[in-house]
Design an enzyme around this catalytic site. Structure first.
Site, PDB file in Angstrom:
ATOM      1  N   HIS A   1      -9.467   1.385   4.966  1.00 46.91           N
ATOM      2  CA  HIS A   1      -8.181   1.543   5.659  1.00 46.91           C
ATOM      3  C   HIS A   1      -8.384   2.485   6.852  1.00 46.91           C
ATOM      4  O   HIS A   1      -9.147   3.447   6.770  1.00 46.91           O
ATOM      5  CB  HIS A   1      -7.135   2.106   4.697  1.00 46.91           C
ATOM      6  CG  HIS A   1      -5.758   2.024   5.255  1.00 46.91           C
ATOM      7  ND1 HIS A   1      -5.291   2.922   6.192  1.00 46.91           N
ATOM      8  CD2 HIS A   1      -4.753   1.128   5.063  1.00 46.91           C
ATOM      9  CE1 HIS A   1      -4.054   2.585   6.539  1.00 46.91           C
ATOM     10  NE2 HIS A   1      -3.713   1.493   5.868  1.00 46.91           N
TER      11      HIS A   1
ATOM     12  N   GLY B   1       2.906  -1.085   4.199  1.00 46.32           N
ATOM     13  CA  GLY B   1       2.949   0.340   3.877  1.00 46.32           C
ATOM     14  C   GLY B   1       4.367   0.777   3.559  1.00 46.32           C
ATOM     15  O   GLY B   1       4.892   0.511   2.470  1.00 46.32           O
ATOM     16  N   GLY B   2       5.005   1.435   4.525  1.00 46.29           N
ATOM     17  CA  GLY B   2       6.329   2.043   4.328  1.00 46.29           C
ATOM     18  C   GLY B   2       7.335   1.155   3.614  1.00 46.29           C
ATOM     19  O   GLY B   2       8.022   1.610   2.690  1.00 46.29           O
TER      20      GLY B   2
ATOM     21  N   GLY C   1       2.797   2.390  10.710  1.00 45.99           N
ATOM     22  CA  GLY C   1       3.757   3.476  10.542  1.00 45.99           C
ATOM     23  C   GLY C   1       4.507   3.842  11.809  1.00 45.99           C
ATOM     24  O   GLY C   1       5.170   4.871  11.879  1.00 45.99           O
TER      25      GLY C   1
ATOM     26  N   ASN D   1       0.869  -1.168   0.000  1.00 46.06           N
ATOM     27  CA  ASN D   1       0.000   0.000   0.000  1.00 46.06           C
ATOM     28  C   ASN D   1       0.913   1.226   0.000  1.00 46.06           C
ATOM     29  O   ASN D   1       1.497   1.548   1.020  1.00 46.06           O
ATOM     30  CB  ASN D   1      -0.900  -0.025   1.248  1.00 46.06           C
ATOM     31  CG  ASN D   1      -1.727   1.241   1.381  1.00 46.06           C
ATOM     32  OD1 ASN D   1      -1.778   2.056   0.455  1.00 46.06           O
ATOM     33  ND2 ASN D   1      -2.371   1.412   2.529  1.00 46.06           N
ATOM     34  N   TRP D   2       1.012   1.839  -1.147  1.00 54.54           N
ATOM     35  CA  TRP D   2       1.926   2.987  -1.270  1.00 54.54           C
ATOM     36  C   TRP D   2       1.393   4.231  -0.573  1.00 54.54           C
ATOM     37  O   TRP D   2       2.091   5.213  -0.440  1.00 54.54           O
ATOM     38  CB  TRP D   2       2.171   3.309  -2.759  1.00 54.54           C
ATOM     39  CG  TRP D   2       3.104   2.373  -3.458  1.00 54.54           C
ATOM     40  CD1 TRP D   2       3.746   1.286  -2.922  1.00 54.54           C
ATOM     41  CD2 TRP D   2       3.529   2.455  -4.828  1.00 54.54           C
ATOM     42  NE1 TRP D   2       4.531   0.693  -3.874  1.00 54.54           N
ATOM     43  CE2 TRP D   2       4.425   1.393  -5.052  1.00 54.54           C
ATOM     44  CE3 TRP D   2       3.239   3.325  -5.885  1.00 54.54           C
ATOM     45  CZ2 TRP D   2       5.023   1.175  -6.286  1.00 54.54           C
ATOM     46  CZ3 TRP D   2       3.829   3.115  -7.121  1.00 54.54           C
ATOM     47  CH2 TRP D   2       4.709   2.044  -7.322  1.00 54.54           C
ATOM     48  N   LYS D   3       0.125   4.208  -0.201  1.00 59.70           N
ATOM     49  CA  LYS D   3      -0.524   5.396   0.383  1.00 59.70           C
ATOM     50  C   LYS D   3      -0.303   6.582  -0.574  1.00 59.70           C
ATOM     51  O   LYS D   3      -0.253   6.374  -1.780  1.00 59.70           O
ATOM     52  CB  LYS D   3       0.000   5.640   1.791  1.00 59.70           C
ATOM     53  CG  LYS D   3      -0.139   4.368   2.656  1.00 59.70           C
ATOM     54  CD  LYS D   3       0.080   4.557   4.100  1.00 59.70           C
ATOM     55  CE  LYS D   3      -0.118   3.214   4.800  1.00 59.70           C
ATOM     56  NZ  LYS D   3       0.036   3.299   6.241  1.00 59.70           N
TER      57      LYS D   3
ATOM     58  N   SER E   1       3.690  -2.124  10.155  1.00 60.27           N
ATOM     59  CA  SER E   1       5.147  -2.205  10.308  1.00 60.27           C
ATOM     60  C   SER E   1       5.734  -3.559   9.904  1.00 60.27           C
ATOM     61  O   SER E   1       6.673  -4.047  10.540  1.00 60.27           O
ATOM     62  CB  SER E   1       5.563  -1.831  11.733  1.00 60.27           C
ATOM     63  OG  SER E   1       5.163  -0.505  12.032  1.00 60.27           O
TER      64      SER E   1
ATOM     65  N   GLU F   1      -5.238  -4.796  10.548  1.00 60.05           N
ATOM     66  CA  GLU F   1      -4.215  -3.775  10.743  1.00 60.05           C
ATOM     67  C   GLU F   1      -4.466  -3.032  12.051  1.00 60.05           C
ATOM     68  O   GLU F   1      -5.258  -2.071  12.083  1.00 60.05           O
ATOM     69  CB  GLU F   1      -4.249  -2.766   9.586  1.00 60.05           C
ATOM     70  CG  GLU F   1      -3.936  -3.360   8.238  1.00 60.05           C
ATOM     71  CD  GLU F   1      -3.325  -2.319   7.299  1.00 60.05           C
ATOM     72  OE1 GLU F   1      -2.324  -2.656   6.662  1.00 60.05           O
ATOM     73  OE2 GLU F   1      -3.831  -1.187   7.224  1.00 60.05           O
TER      74      GLU F   1
ATOM     75  N   GLU G   1      -6.684   4.822   7.952  1.00 60.49           N
ATOM     76  CA  GLU G   1      -6.422   6.236   7.661  1.00 60.49           C
ATOM     77  C   GLU G   1      -7.656   6.882   7.038  1.00 60.49           C
ATOM     78  O   GLU G   1      -7.940   8.054   7.266  1.00 60.49           O
ATOM     79  CB  GLU G   1      -5.183   6.370   6.755  1.00 60.49           C
ATOM     80  CG  GLU G   1      -3.909   6.104   7.549  1.00 60.49           C
ATOM     81  CD  GLU G   1      -2.760   5.518   6.749  1.00 60.49           C
ATOM     82  OE1 GLU G   1      -2.784   5.571   5.507  1.00 60.49           O
ATOM     83  OE2 GLU G   1      -1.827   4.984   7.385  1.00 60.49           O
TER      84      GLU G   1
END
Ligand code: 13P
Length: 250
Positions: free
Chosen positions: A94, A233-234, A172, A9-11, A212, A166, A96
Site C-alpha cells: 500500500h 478506505g474511508g 483520502g 481497507n480499514w487502515k 476516494s 491506487e 502508505e
C-alpha cells in the site's frame, strides 16, 4: 468474465468491539451480493473479524505481512501466522506503507512470495504520486511497480493475485480519478501483466481501483471495461455506506 471484488481497507481504525458491531450490521446488508467482498482489518481485529464473519459471504484480509516465516523480527507478523488463524487475503505494498514505512518494490516482491507460499492471496497496490502524474510518468511507474512486484511469480500463482491501482493523489483526498482515467491506467497494468505472462493470464487477473471510492461513484467506476471492483478506505468504515458500494449493481 472476471468477477467484481470489493475490498475494504480499514487502515488503522476500529477497535475489536467496533469490529463486532460493524459485522453484525454489514453482513446482513451484503448477504445477497453477487460480488466478492473482503474486509482488510488491523491485526488486532483479525480474530474477532474471522469469528464473526463465519457463515457469511465476507472474506477476511490483513493489511501487511512480513516476508520471513519466523524469528527475531520484533513487532512483525508472518504469512504463516496469518494463515494459521484463517486469514485469506493480505494487502501488500500500500502506498502508505511505501511512503511512511520504507516499503520498496523489493520488499513488496518478497512479501508477495511469502504470502503465496503460505496460501494467502495478495492484493498488490501500485500507483503514482501527484508529482509523477504531472511529469507524465504514470504509465511508466505503474508498469514498473507491477513488473517488479511479480518478479519470480509463476503463471499458475497469478490466479491467486489481485492488483489494486491506487493513485496516491486520490487516496483520502476526496479526489477520484475519472472512470476513464482509472480504466486506462488499469488497462496499462493489464497490458504489463500480459507482457510478463500472456494475454489469458492478463484477461483473468482481477485489477481493482482505489482512491476516494464512495457509493456515489462506485457504479460509474466499476462498470468500465477493466476496473474489476475497488479497494475502499474511508468509505468502508461505515457499514451502510460500504454495503452500498458492494451492492452498486443492485
Ligand atoms: P480512500 O478510499 O480513503 O481514499 O483510501 C483508499 C485506499 O487507500 C484504500 O487502500
Amino acid at each position: 468474465m472476471r468477477k467484481k471484488v470489493i475490498a475494504g481497507n480499514w487502515k488503522m481504525n476500529m477497535l475489536p468491539n467496533e469490529t463486532i458491531e460493524y459485522i453484525e450490521k454489514f453482513s446482513k446488508l451484503v448477504e445477497n451480493s453477487d460480488n466478492e467482498v473482503i474486509l482488510c482489518v488491523p491485526y488486532i481485529d483479525l480474530f474477532y473479524c474471522l469469528l464473526n464473519c463465519q457463515g457469511t459471504n465476507i472474506k477476511v484480509g490483513a493489511q501487511n505481512v512480513h516476508f520471513e516465516e519466523k524469528g527475531a523480527y520484533t513487532g512483525e507478523v508472518s504469512a504463516k501466522m496469518l494463515k494459521s488463524i484463517g486469514v485469506e487475503y493480505v494487502i501488500i505494498g500500500h502506498s502508505e506503507r511505501r511512503q511512511y514505512f520504507g516499503e520498496t518494490d523489493e520488499s513488496v516482491n518478497k512479501k508477495v512470495k511469502a504470502a503465496l507460499e503460505n496460501g494467502l492471496k495478495p492484493i498488490i497496490c501500485v500507483g503514482e504520486s501527484l508529482e509523477q502524474r504531472e511529469q507524465g510518468l504514470t504509465e511508466n511507474i505503474i508498469r514498473n511497480q507491477t513488473k517488479l512486484a511479480l518478479e519470480g511469480i509463476s503463471k499458475e500463482q497469478m490466479s491467486n493475485i489481485i492488483i489494486a491501482y491506487e493513485p496516491i493523489w486520490a487516496i483520502g483526498t476526496g479526489k477520484t480519478a475519472t472512470s476513464e482515467d482509472a480504466n486506462n491506467s488499469i488497462k496499462a497494468i493489464r497490458d504489463e501483466v500480459s507482457k510478463v505472462y500472456d494475454k489469458e493470464v492478463a484477461e483473468n487477473t482481477i485489477i481493482q481501483y482505489g482512491g476516494s471510492v464512495k457509493s456515489s461513484n462506485a457504479k460509474e467506476l466499476f462498470e468500465t471495461s477493466d476496473i474489476d471492483g475497488g479497494l475502499v478506505g474511508g468509505a468502508s468504515l461505515v457499514p451502510e455506506e460500504f454495503a452500498k458500494i458492494v451492492n452498486y449493481n443492485k
